[in-house]
Design an enzyme around this catalytic site. Structure first.
Site, PDB file in Angstrom:
ATOM      1  N   LYS A  53     -11.152 -33.985  -7.632  1.00 26.65           N
ATOM      2  CA  LYS A  53     -10.736 -32.878  -7.174  1.00 26.65           C
ATOM      3  C   LYS A  53     -11.293 -31.489  -7.835  1.00 26.65           C
ATOM      4  CE  LYS A  53      -8.301 -31.937  -4.016  1.00 26.65           C
ATOM      5  NZ  LYS A  53      -6.697 -32.034  -3.648  1.00 26.65           N
TER       6      LYS A  53
ATOM      7  N   HIS B 133     -13.496 -17.625  15.930  1.00 26.77           N
ATOM      8  CA  HIS B 133     -12.429 -18.403  16.087  1.00 26.77           C
ATOM      9  C   HIS B 133     -12.654 -19.721  15.148  1.00 26.77           C
ATOM     10  CE1 HIS B 133     -11.731 -16.626  19.917  1.00 26.77           C
ATOM     11  NE2 HIS B 133     -13.070 -16.457  20.010  1.00 26.77           N
TER      12      HIS B 133
ATOM     13  N   SER C 174      17.462   2.506 -15.407  1.00 26.36           N
ATOM     14  CA  SER C 174      16.043   2.018 -14.746  1.00 26.36           C
ATOM     15  C   SER C 174      15.052   2.110 -16.052  1.00 26.36           C
ATOM     16  CB  SER C 174      15.723   3.051 -13.878  1.00 26.36           C
ATOM     17  OG  SER C 174      15.844   4.394 -14.407  1.00 26.36           O
TER      18      SER C 174
HETATM   19  N1  ARG Z   1      16.065   7.199 -12.885  1.00 21.72           N
HETATM   20  C1  ARG Z   1      16.271   8.238 -11.641  1.00 21.72           C
HETATM   21  C2  ARG Z   1      15.178   7.662 -10.917  1.00 21.72           C
HETATM   22  O1  ARG Z   1      14.383   7.031 -10.895  1.00 21.72           O
HETATM   23  C3  ARG Z   1      15.953   9.526 -12.106  1.00 21.72           C
HETATM   24  C4  ARG Z   1      16.651  10.614 -11.339  1.00 21.72           C
HETATM   25  C5  ARG Z   1      17.965  10.701 -11.551  1.00 21.72           C
HETATM   26  N2  ARG Z   1      18.621  11.572 -10.804  1.00 21.72           N
HETATM   27  C6  ARG Z   1      20.013  11.718 -10.679  1.00 21.72           C
HETATM   28  N3  ARG Z   1      20.249  12.726 -10.020  1.00 21.72           N
HETATM   29  N4  ARG Z   1      20.767  10.699 -10.772  1.00 21.72           N
HETATM   30  O2  ARG Z   1      15.257   8.320  -9.521  1.00 21.72           O
END
Ligand code: ARG
Length: 458
Positions: free
Chosen positions: A281, A154, A21
């Site tokens: 336009k 309306h 992430s």
């Molecule tokens: N990147 C994870 C999230 O946004 C962090 C938490 C991860 N926790 C875990 N137990 N894998 O949720």
């Protein structure tokens, strides 16, 4: 890597990519580091690490923050998320003592804390932008207390209204949105740190002090709920969607009223676009985008609600899906609000065209009210006024040109002074009770609006 001791084989490469992430949660590096600094101090106060160790860790974290701020932070392939990346770098800087920071903490309470802090900050930014839009509405409407235009229901011509009244209607929608953001922020300002992975922390952490140190109002009261609650994200997404819906309604009014068939307003050159084919336009593209963006804001809300539905108790990895929707909604509105504000600021209203669009049929209610003042029950007066409208249609004239004899044939209550009814300004001016469209009522409304803005420090 923060885990792996019990594993024999490394994670599959495709799973790793799915799991990562860092691509988006790195945007909360400042919150993650602030959370860690406060946590280092809290566990030192609790006697888990020494004061000296805490100082080393804090100094290291400040260096990591600096690297992020200068754009010098080097991501490594194993940095799966922002928490991993910060701790990895901290340990490179301060050595093994960095490994003490995570004592009693989990990424579950950590991420929930970071994300709440980020959301609180985002709410503040959005509120600031909404207030600027409200200021633009105030300044645009100040010149149009007396300007008359058709009011619609309306989308059919209904009754004359003043242009300031129309503009200010959007001001109050945004007041409610700001109040909703305040309310959402209050519930977001609860600190989950100290909840551990799910069961709480075995260390004597003063969670009240920890919450306060981070700018929260209070700690969360249940560790299971603390690590898994994402109501604050859903609430923020809802309010952002509603702001988007209000902007889309304003945008639609502007699209319609700037159409040459109406000609009530003209968009500034900087905020309208031309056609590559048709030289005449003037398209209200930014307003059409405002209308369209509401769709994606609502989509983000729906997406998150669907993620949360049916999750088993406590933290689940699904919750990682709470980031991109809110990031996108905040970015979308932070891009959109300044444009809508500039459009409102630079709108040119055309009072002549608005006046031309007023049709005497819009005074049919006033005509019925005239009869009511002479003692006729409204329901009956409505019928008589309707017959006057029909008679005007038969004669092919406006209401004011229906001969008095014809009016009197429909009701003996009509008198020569009925002529005073056929005045659009007088019609608006009669609606001077609180919240009405009369210039004097709108001036009071405007003053209330300005007072509200001033109470917000705007
Ligand atoms: N990147 C994870 C999230 O946004 C962090 C938490 C991860 N926790 C875990 N137990 N894998 O949720």
């Amino acid at each position: 890597m923060l885990w792996g001791g019990a594993f024999e084989a490394p994670t599959d490469e495709q799973v790793r990519r799915l799991n990562d992430s860092i691509g988006y949660d790195r945007r909360m590096y400042a919150e993650d580091i602030a959370g860690s600094i406060a946590y280092a101090r809290a566990i030192s106060t609790a006697g888990v690490i020494t004061l000296q160790e805490a100082e080393q860790i804090v100094a290291g974290l400040e260096r990591v923050l600096n690297e992020f701020e200068r754009g010098e932070f080097q991501l490594q392939p194993a940095d799966e998320d922002i928490h991993t990346a910060v701790e990895r770098r901290l340990t490179e800087i301060v050595g093994a003592v960095g490994g003490k920071l995570h004592t009693g903490r989990s990424r579950n309470d950590q991420v929930a804390t970071d994300w709440r802090l980020w959301t609180m900050h985002a709410i503040d930014q959005i509120v600031g932008q909404v207030l600027l839009l409200q200021r633009a509405i105030l300044s645009q409407s100040e010149a149009h207390f007396e300007t008359l235009m058709p009011g619609y229901t309306h989308l059919q011509p209904a009754q004359p209204v003043t242009a300031a009244h129309w503009l200010l209607s959007y001001f109050w929608m945004l007041v409610r949105d700001v109040e909703r953001l305040d309310d959402a922020r209050r519930r977001t300002a609860e600190c989950p740190l100290g909840s551990g992975a799910l069961a709480g922390t075995p260390f004597a952490i003063d969670r009240v002090a920890l919450a306060q140190a981070l700018g929260f109002v209070a700690p969360t009261r249940n560790s299971l709920d603390g690590v898994s609650d994402r109501d604050f994200v859903a609430e923020a997404l809802f309010v952002l969607s509603l702001i988007g819906i209000h902007l889309s309604r304003l945008a639609e009014d502007i699209v319609i009223f700037s159409n040459p068939a109406f000609g009530f307003i003209r968009l500034d050159d900087r905020y309208s676009t031309g056609s590559s084919l048709m030289p005449q336009k003037r398209n209200a593209d930014p307003m059409e985008l405002a209308r369209g963006k509401a769709g994606r804001l609502i989509g983000n809300l729906t997406g998150l609600l669907t993620v949360l539905k049916g999750l088993p108790t406590s933290y689940n990895k699904d919750l990682q899906e709470d980031k991109e929707s809110l990031l996108d909604s905040v970015d979308t509105l932070m891009g959109l609000l300044p444009v809508v504000t500039a459009v409102v600021h630079t709108l040119k209203l055309n009072p002549e065209r608005m006046q031309q669009a007023l049709d005497e049929s819009m005074l049919a209610t006033d005509l019925a009210d005239y009869l009511v003042k002479r003692g006729m029950p409204f329901r009956e007066a409505h019928g008589v006024s309707g017959r006057v409208v029909r008679r005007a249609g038969e004669l092919g004239v406006g209401l004011s040109r229906v001969p008095l004899e014809d009016l009197q044939a429909l009701s003996p209550l009509f008198d020569a002074d009925v002529a005073t009814i056929f005045d659009f300004a007088a019609s608006a001016a009669r609606r001077k009770a609180l919240g009405g469209t009369a210039p004097e009522a709108v001036q009071r409304q405007w003053a209330d609006a300005r007072q509200w803005i001033q109470s917000r420090g705007g």
